[in-house]
Design an enzyme around this catalytic site. Structure first.
Site, PDB file in Angstrom:
ATOM      1  N   TYR A 164       0.944  -1.291   0.029  1.00  0.00           N
ATOM      2  CA  TYR A 164       0.046  -0.153  -0.120  1.00  0.00           C
ATOM      3  C   TYR A 164       0.846   1.253   0.045  1.00  0.00           C
ATOM      4  O   TYR A 164       1.854   1.305   0.877  1.00  0.00           O
ATOM      5  CB  TYR A 164      -0.756  -0.136   1.152  1.00  0.00           C
ATOM      6  N   HIS A 194      -3.678  16.102  -2.861  1.00  0.00           N
ATOM      7  CA  HIS A 194      -4.043  16.257  -1.351  1.00  0.00           C
ATOM      8  C   HIS A 194      -3.686  17.794  -0.774  1.00  0.00           C
ATOM      9  O   HIS A 194      -4.024  18.200   0.026  1.00  0.00           O
ATOM     10  CB  HIS A 194      -3.107  15.206  -0.525  1.00  0.00           C
ATOM     11  N   ASN A 307       2.068  11.867   5.935  1.00  0.00           N
ATOM     12  CA  ASN A 307       1.117  10.925   6.402  1.00  0.00           C
ATOM     13  C   ASN A 307       1.591  10.986   8.158  1.00  0.00           C
ATOM     14  O   ASN A 307       2.381  10.334   8.525  1.00  0.00           O
ATOM     15  CB  ASN A 307       1.143   9.527   6.022  1.00  0.00           C
ATOM     16  N   TYR A 395     -15.494  33.257  46.309  1.00  0.00           N
ATOM     17  CA  TYR A 395     -14.926  32.110  45.891  1.00  0.00           C
ATOM     18  C   TYR A 395     -13.676  32.518  44.850  1.00  0.00           C
ATOM     19  O   TYR A 395     -12.854  31.720  44.789  1.00  0.00           O
ATOM     20  CB  TYR A 395     -16.056  31.394  44.990  1.00  0.00           C
ATOM     21  N   ARG A 398     -10.738  32.918  47.278  1.00  0.00           N
ATOM     22  CA  ARG A 398     -10.709  31.948  48.173  1.00  0.00           C
ATOM     23  C   ARG A 398     -10.293  30.585  47.585  1.00  0.00           C
ATOM     24  O   ARG A 398      -9.563  29.638  48.151  1.00  0.00           O
ATOM     25  CB  ARG A 398     -11.780  31.926  49.063  1.00  0.00           C
ATOM     26  N   PHE A 444      -1.720   6.964  12.463  1.00  0.00           N
ATOM     27  CA  PHE A 444      -1.879   8.322  11.993  1.00  0.00           C
ATOM     28  C   PHE A 444      -3.093   8.790  12.530  1.00  0.00           C
ATOM     29  O   PHE A 444      -3.541  10.069  12.108  1.00  0.00           O
ATOM     30  CB  PHE A 444      -2.179   8.501  10.556  1.00  0.00           C
ATOM     31  N   GLU A 529     -11.890   5.685   5.162  1.00  0.00           N
ATOM     32  CA  GLU A 529     -11.745   6.423   6.556  1.00  0.00           C
ATOM     33  C   GLU A 529     -12.633   6.908   7.391  1.00  0.00           C
ATOM     34  O   GLU A 529     -13.338   7.954   7.013  1.00  0.00           O
ATOM     35  CB  GLU A 529     -10.707   7.496   5.899  1.00  0.00           C
TER      36      GLU A 529
END
Length: 660
Positions: A164, A194, A307, A395, A398, A444, A529
């Protein structure tokens, strides 16, 4: 022959100069002539002679005298811009932006190196690399691992094994086998296709961090990149040649594909790139100006570059470091507010926090004691209300150890995850040289940093939420016993009225930003994905939350210092007086209304640069050396005084009766 890279109306032109006696006017005309030559309509001009223009450097935007010679005014291969008279500058360009001034005026090429091996980088190191403080080199061990990893890839190619991303397509195309003759095209096509991000580009500092972190991951030797290519990436980093990387487009699995692809695109000489020498220009020109060659991708190398989770993680490291800085300084600012509001230190007693021993809570209480202990640092303000009749504080004062404390513990938790992530291999497939094979997995996936950064945003936000309430107490005369909105002649002057509104607006905005992005997932890549982390947005919004926290605390710091003006001539403790002096070195007291935004920015800058911490830290650490380990309250007489109060109702130390 000297050559200059000239920008004309969005296009970059290489203009050789055969004579050093040529003028800047000649250079501008020649660039315009070449621009017109490339346009079917001559760019709308009848002739070069009718074009009126001026010329400026890309670096610093300094105007050049048209009558100067290029030899006198420019360096070889310098980047300049020809601005045509009548052209309108984009409204997106804001020359007064501080980051632009910083980048142009303060960048100095570093002389020191950090050696990367993929295993020992820290979040502090990465932020320093982003600031341009260091160059990078690999350790010999890292070089050896990278070579061994590449040998596995070469064997796969020579044996024509189907693996791959090396000999197949990507995502849905994982079953499409690519012939050897097109393996290089496969990698270039991957990077180009991409590179589909949108939005503003990362700042040069953040691009530097991203590039440095990717180098660190590649140095681990599980990516299959060649040492030659990795050294080219390092050379680009060391020259501060930084690709144009849009901030939006990653879903955080399979890694940060879009931003890392833009990173790789610049390295192969395509798209835009920035350097201190050139500013933004075409990548091929920026690389050439620094005597660098575009990378020629070998099989697997495009995938090796894009990647991983480095976008999420590099921004996350900045977020963690900024969160740590503001959390420390929040304690100092809150202590100053407590003094101005005439609060008590009883709530920070050692024994209270020993019976609920969270680390963050104990540390915050300790810092308050180190800054406010009247036995150690006498305070005239504290002495003035020693016998007041109030019982206890709100508060927001404190409970600072409990509220600020969990923020500190949250930051520590997130930093631990980031430290692991920046030294992790996040590729796919992974190359295991010792086994001589590649294995597909899911390192990834950005869920770890995504979840951690969502948690960080939620935690750090509380510093702003509680700070805004303290600002309200400082501005509200019914709560502070100070003039309304901390200004004289109220009505004529509005003082801190709208500064408090700004703080409230930032806190409200943070509430929406704190919604976790990592609870969302959208299936991508044709359902291959099918679960993603959305970590890119987790990182970006965490940084925005932290910036808002810094700004709210900057407003509180200004308000507390202004409150002190109404308590003069009384003085607070020595460390807090030092903090007051620091603020007054950049912001003068408010005698009447004036333009407030620059004051807030100046105080914000002090916090960004950790100046408040630098002033107070020596006193905190001196107190630590003298009082740790502690087993008793602040002073030897505290218990007897407490007993007296229980019987008489009289307060001690910073005032207030003890609650019964």
């Amino acid at each position: 022959m000297p050559r200059y890279t000239v920008h004309v109306r969005g296009e970059w032109l290489a203009v050789p100069c055969r004579s050093c006696t040529n003028t800047i006017r000649w250079l501008g005309k020649e660039a315009v002539r070449r621009y017109m030559k490339n346009k079917p309509d001559n760019g709308g001009f009848a002739s070069v002679e009718e074009v009126k223009f001026y010329v400026r450097r890309c670096k610093g935007l300094g105007l050049l005298d048209l009558d100067d010679t290029v030899e006198d005014a420019l360096e070889d291969n310098e980047f300049v811009e020809v601005v045509i008279e009548g052209d309108i500058m984009s409204p997106d360009f804001i020359p007064s932006q501080p980051e632009g001034v910083h980048l142009y005026s303060k960048y100095r090429e570093p002389e020191q190196y950090i050696s990367l091996d993929g295993n020992s980088l820290t979040t502090e190191d990465l932020v320093d690399l982003g600031k341009g403080l260091y160059k990078i080199k690999l350790t010999p061990e890292a070089e050896a691992k990278v070579k061994q990893s590449r040998e596995v890839i070469e064997r796969i190619i020579n044996e024509q094994t189907i693996v791959y991303g090396i000999t197949t397509g990507f995502g849905k195309f994982a079953r499409t086998v690519i012939p050897n003759s097109k393996l290089r095209d496969l990698q270039v096509n991957l990077v180009r296709s991409h590179s589909a991000g949108v939005g503003k580009p990362l700042s040069p500092e953040r691009s530097r961090m991203l590039l440095a972190l990717r180098i660190n991951v590649l140095a681990k030797g599980y990516s299959g990149i060649s040492l030659e290519t990795l050294q080219q990436v390092i050379e680009a980093f060391n020259a501060s040649c930084l690709p144009y990387i849009p901030e939006k487009g990653t879903v955080g699995a399979s890694g940060d594909l879009a931003p890392l692809s833009h990173l790789a695109l610049g390295l192969i000489g395509e798209g835009k790139m920035w350097s201190p020498k050139s500013g933004w220009a075409d990548a091929k020109y920026v690389l050439e100006a620094h005597s660098l060659r575009p990378i020629t991708l070998k099989p697997k190398e495009g995938l090796a570059l894009i990647n991983g989770t480095q976008m999420i993680t590099s921004l996350g490291c900045e977020a963690v470091e900024r969160a740590s800085a503001i959390a420390r300084q929040a304690d100092i600012i809150a202590a100053l507010t407590l003094e101005v509001l005439k609060g008590t230190t009883r709530a920070f007693d050692t024994d209270i926090h020993a019976v609920r021993p969270h680390r963050g809570q104990a540390e915050v209480a300790f810092r308050f004691r180190s800054l406010l202990d009247s036995d150690h640092h006498p305070s005239e303000i504290a002495e003035s209300h020693r016998f007041c009749d109030r019982v206890q504080d709100a508060y927001t004062m404190r409970c600072c150890p409990q509220v600020h404390g969990i923020v500190n513990d949250t930051i520590a938790f997130v930093k631990d995850i980031m430290m692991t992530e920046i030294n992790s291999a996040t590729d796919n497939p992974m190359v295991f040289a010792e086994r001589a094979e590649t294995i597909s997995g899911g390192n990834f996936h950005g869920e770890y940093p995504a979840k951690a950064l969502d948690y960080l945003a939620i935690g750090v936000h509380e510093l702003a939420a509680i700070s805004e309430r303290r600002i309200e107490r400082l501005c509200n005369p019914s709560l502070s016993e100070l003039p309304a909105f901390l200004v004289t002649e109220g009505g004529l002057n509005s003082g801190f009225m709208i500064a408090h509104c700004t703080a409230a607006a930032l806190v409200s905005e943070n509430k929406a930003l704190c919604h976790p992005s990592s609870v969302d997932s959208l299936s991508t890549s044709a359902a291959t994905e099918d679960h993603v982390s959305m970590g890119g947005w987790a990182a970006r919004k965490a940084l925005r939350v932290i910036e808002h926290v810094e700004q709210v605390l900057a407003i509180e710091l200004l308000a507390a210092c202004q409150g002190i003006e109404f308590l003069r001539p009384l003085k607070t403790t020595t460390p807090l007086e030092k903090v007051y002096d620091l603020v007054r070195s950049v912001v003068r007291p408010w005698m009447k209304d004036r333009f407030m935004a620059p004051d807030i920015e100046a105080a914000h800058r002090l916090l960004m640069e950790q100046k408040v911490w630098e002033v107070a830290e020596p006193y905190i650490e001196k107190y630590r050396r003298e009082h740790v380990p502690e087993s008793r309250p602040i002073s030897p007489t505290a218990f007897s005084l407490a007993s007296l109060e229980m019987n008489t109702g009289v307060g001690h130390d910073h005032g207030h009766q003890d609650e019964l």
